[in-house]
Design an enzyme around this catalytic site. Structure first.
Site, PDB file in Angstrom:
ATOM      1  N   ASP A 129       0.878  -1.174   0.000  1.00 33.08           N
ATOM      2  CA  ASP A 129       0.000   0.000   0.000  1.00 33.08           C
ATOM      3  C   ASP A 129       0.912   1.220   0.000  1.00 33.08           C
ATOM      4  O   ASP A 129       1.248   1.755   1.059  1.00 33.08           O
ATOM      5  CB  ASP A 129      -0.921  -0.006   1.222  1.00 33.08           C
TER       6      ASP A 129
ATOM      7  N   GLU B 212      -2.604  -1.986  -4.655  1.00 27.66           N
ATOM      8  CA  GLU B 212      -3.912  -1.401  -4.914  1.00 27.66           C
ATOM      9  C   GLU B 212      -3.799  -0.323  -5.985  1.00 27.66           C
ATOM     10  O   GLU B 212      -2.851   0.460  -5.990  1.00 27.66           O
ATOM     11  CB  GLU B 212      -4.445  -0.799  -3.613  1.00 27.66           C
TER      12      GLU B 212
ATOM     13  N   ASP C 104      -2.164   1.545   6.751  1.00 31.84           N
ATOM     14  CA  ASP C 104      -1.401   1.196   5.550  1.00 31.84           C
ATOM     15  C   ASP C 104      -0.938  -0.260   5.607  1.00 31.84           C
ATOM     16  O   ASP C 104      -0.982  -0.984   4.611  1.00 31.84           O
ATOM     17  CB  ASP C 104      -0.194   2.126   5.403  1.00 31.84           C
TER      18      ASP C 104
END
Length: 174
Positions: free
Chosen positions: A12, A72, A144
């Site tokens: 992330d 992502e 995160d």
């Protein structure tokens, strides 16, 4: 087709904190190996912060030797400066993985949430709750880190379904 353990890295990326998580997937079981954050000093130049992210990801890959990395996709918001900087952190993460010959897979946030929680618009607390449920013993210090593990979990589900599909094709071809 014989199942083998698959080690996956979830990322992330962000300039303040790049969350990371390593899981192992075997058949229908996943387990947590390690996770954390790469947090570059905010008072250094953009170039040095990106280098610190790259170096941190390199160390994680060298230590845990994942077969694949999942990241992502960027959610497009209103602040173009933030999106640009996030894009730089993502680019560094993708490039670092590719340069170390780790395949990179990208997933939309709604796909990650739906795969992890069953709901594509789940909030951060719901994602973390499911990460803790699916990976007993994990304790995430930041969102995160939790999000990185959720991306890894998402990829493990898609990778397992792909292996299952190949097994079915092999049975029908026999």
């Amino acid at each position: 087709m014989k199942h083998k353990n698959m080690r996956l890295l979830g990322l992330d990326p962000g300039l303040r904190h790049t969350g990371w998580g390593v899981i192992e997937s075997n058949k229908d079981k996943i387990s947590w190996l390690a996770s954390g954050n790469i947090s570059p000093k905010t008072n250094t130049s953009l170039a040095l912060r990106l280098l610190e992210i790259s170096n941190g990801i390199s160390e994680i890959i060298e230590k845990y030797n994942p077969e694949a990395a999942a990241i992502e996709d960027i959610f497009v918001g209103k602040n173009s400066q933030s999106i640009l900087k996030l894009g730089m952190a993502r680019g560094v993460a993708i490039n670092t993985c590719a340069s170390l010959e780790v395949s990179v897979f990208q997933y939309e946030a709604t796909v990650v949430k739906k795969t992890t929680t069953g709901f594509g618009r789940a909030n951060k607390d719901q994602v973390y709750s499911m990460v803790k449920f699916l990976l007993p013993g994990v304790e995430c210090k930041t969102e995160d880190e939790s999000d990185a593990l959720a991306v890894a979990i998402c990829h493990s589900q898609f990778a397992r379904s792909k292996i299952h599909q190949l097994e079915l094709e092999n049975i029908h071809d026999s």
